[in-house]
Scaffold this motif. Structure first.
Motif, PDB file in Angstrom:
ATOM      1  N   VAL A 174       0.758  -1.395   0.111  1.00 31.79           N
ATOM      2  CA  VAL A 174      -0.058  -0.108  -0.054  1.00 31.79           C
ATOM      3  C   VAL A 174       0.859   1.075   0.045  1.00 31.79           C
ATOM      4  O   VAL A 174       0.289   2.370  -0.140  1.00 31.79           O
ATOM      5  CB  VAL A 174      -0.926  -0.043   1.121  1.00 31.79           C
ATOM      6  CG1 VAL A 174      -1.991  -1.114   0.968  1.00 31.79           C
ATOM      7  CG2 VAL A 174      -0.349  -0.009   2.535  1.00 31.79           C
ATOM      8  N   ASP A 198      -3.557   3.164   2.781  1.00 31.08           N
ATOM      9  CA  ASP A 198      -4.281   2.265   1.938  1.00 31.08           C
ATOM     10  C   ASP A 198      -4.040   2.809   0.366  1.00 31.08           C
ATOM     11  O   ASP A 198      -4.423   4.128   0.425  1.00 31.08           O
ATOM     12  CB  ASP A 198      -5.754   2.092   2.296  1.00 31.08           C
ATOM     13  CG  ASP A 198      -6.018   0.862   1.483  1.00 31.08           C
ATOM     14  OD1 ASP A 198      -5.733  -0.169   1.383  1.00 31.08           O
ATOM     15  OD2 ASP A 198      -7.310   1.076   1.098  1.00 31.08           O
ATOM     16  N   ASN A 199      -3.826   2.097  -0.449  1.00 32.80           N
ATOM     17  CA  ASN A 199      -3.638   2.652  -1.612  1.00 32.80           C
ATOM     18  C   ASN A 199      -2.730   4.186  -1.910  1.00 32.80           C
ATOM     19  O   ASN A 199      -3.032   4.911  -2.699  1.00 32.80           O
ATOM     20  CB  ASN A 199      -4.787   2.930  -2.489  1.00 32.80           C
ATOM     21  CG  ASN A 199      -4.856   3.199  -4.192  1.00 32.80           C
ATOM     22  OD1 ASN A 199      -3.914   2.655  -4.588  1.00 32.80           O
ATOM     23  ND2 ASN A 199      -5.709   3.856  -4.337  1.00 32.80           N
TER      24      ASN A 199
END
Length: 232
Positions: free
Chosen positions: A39, A208-209
């Motif tokens: 991530v 995240d991401n």
């Protein structure tokens, strides 16, 4: 803030990995960076050290923007780095590995700092041993000792307990706790073990991401947040 990032996007080639990333680390605190594999946690550490292909936005150490500074100057400003995989030079001795960290000291001192020998007595008796012969836990100790030789204001640790047997995970955690609480070294670490993160961290940063999706005091790292962003 000792270390801050403001709207930083970091690239490998033309691909952005971190996206509009902002956060800060206060002097003397421990911040744990959490998130699933892939991530952007390692990219965060490499971005701070200037090791990605390109980044835009502001990265500052004590208010001084370092985003255009080469890696060695970032180290001289007081950033110690323990990379994922440790980066130990196996053919060098323990002593030689630690002394590599002194090249980035701002005061020019070139001997092994006492804190390295005080924190890691196993290394003290193995200074002339080839580093490749050490156990995994000892190699992690060596990587931390080398970063401490920089005389850092802040220590970046990328997965410091990865691939280490459970009893050594506890020892590494206690070492980091001592460095933070007794010696006042600010810590920023990525971590997969929630128990370790909760033990060490004052605050957490969930990624995240390539984006910050949750952050706050460690008490706010609820089971719901963990389930949402860490459960596969």
């Amino acid at each position: 803030m000792l270390l801050s990032m403001d709207r930083v996007t970091s690239y490998y080639g033309k691909t952005p990995i971190l996206k509009d990333f902002s956060f800060g680390v206060q002097q003397g605190k421990c911040v744990c960076v959490l998130g699933r594999n892939g991530v952007g946690k390692t990219t965060l550490m490499r971005t701070i050290m200037g090791l990605t292909d390109r980044s835009v936005g502001d990265i500052a150490i004590e208010g001084q923007n370092i985003n255009s500074s080469p890696t060695y100057l970032r180290a001289k400003l007081g950033i110690g780095y323990v990379p994922q995989g440790r980066g130990i030079l196996s053919e060098f001795t323990v002593r030689e590995n630690i002394l590599l960290g002194t090249f980035a000291r701002h005061d020019g001192r070139s001997e092994i700092p006492e804190i390295c020998l005080q924190m890691f007595p196993d290394l003290k008796v193995s200074l002339d041993r080839r580093a490749g012969l050490l156990s995994g836990g000892q190699k992690q100790q060596l990587a931390i000792a080398r970063a401490l030789a920089v005389d850092p204001k802040i220590l970046l640790l990328d997965e410091p307990t990865e691939g280490i047997q459970p009893n050594i995970v506890h020892e590494i955690g206690e070492t980091l706790l001592t460095l933070n609480r007794k010696f006042g070294i600010t810590l920023l670490l990525t971590e997969q073990h929630i128990r370790v993160a909760r033990r060490l961290g004052d605050t957490f940063l969930m990624v995240d991401n390539g984006r910050v999706v949750a952050n706050g005091p460690m008490a706010e790292l609820t089971d719901g947040v963990i389930h949402k962003y860490l459960t596969i």
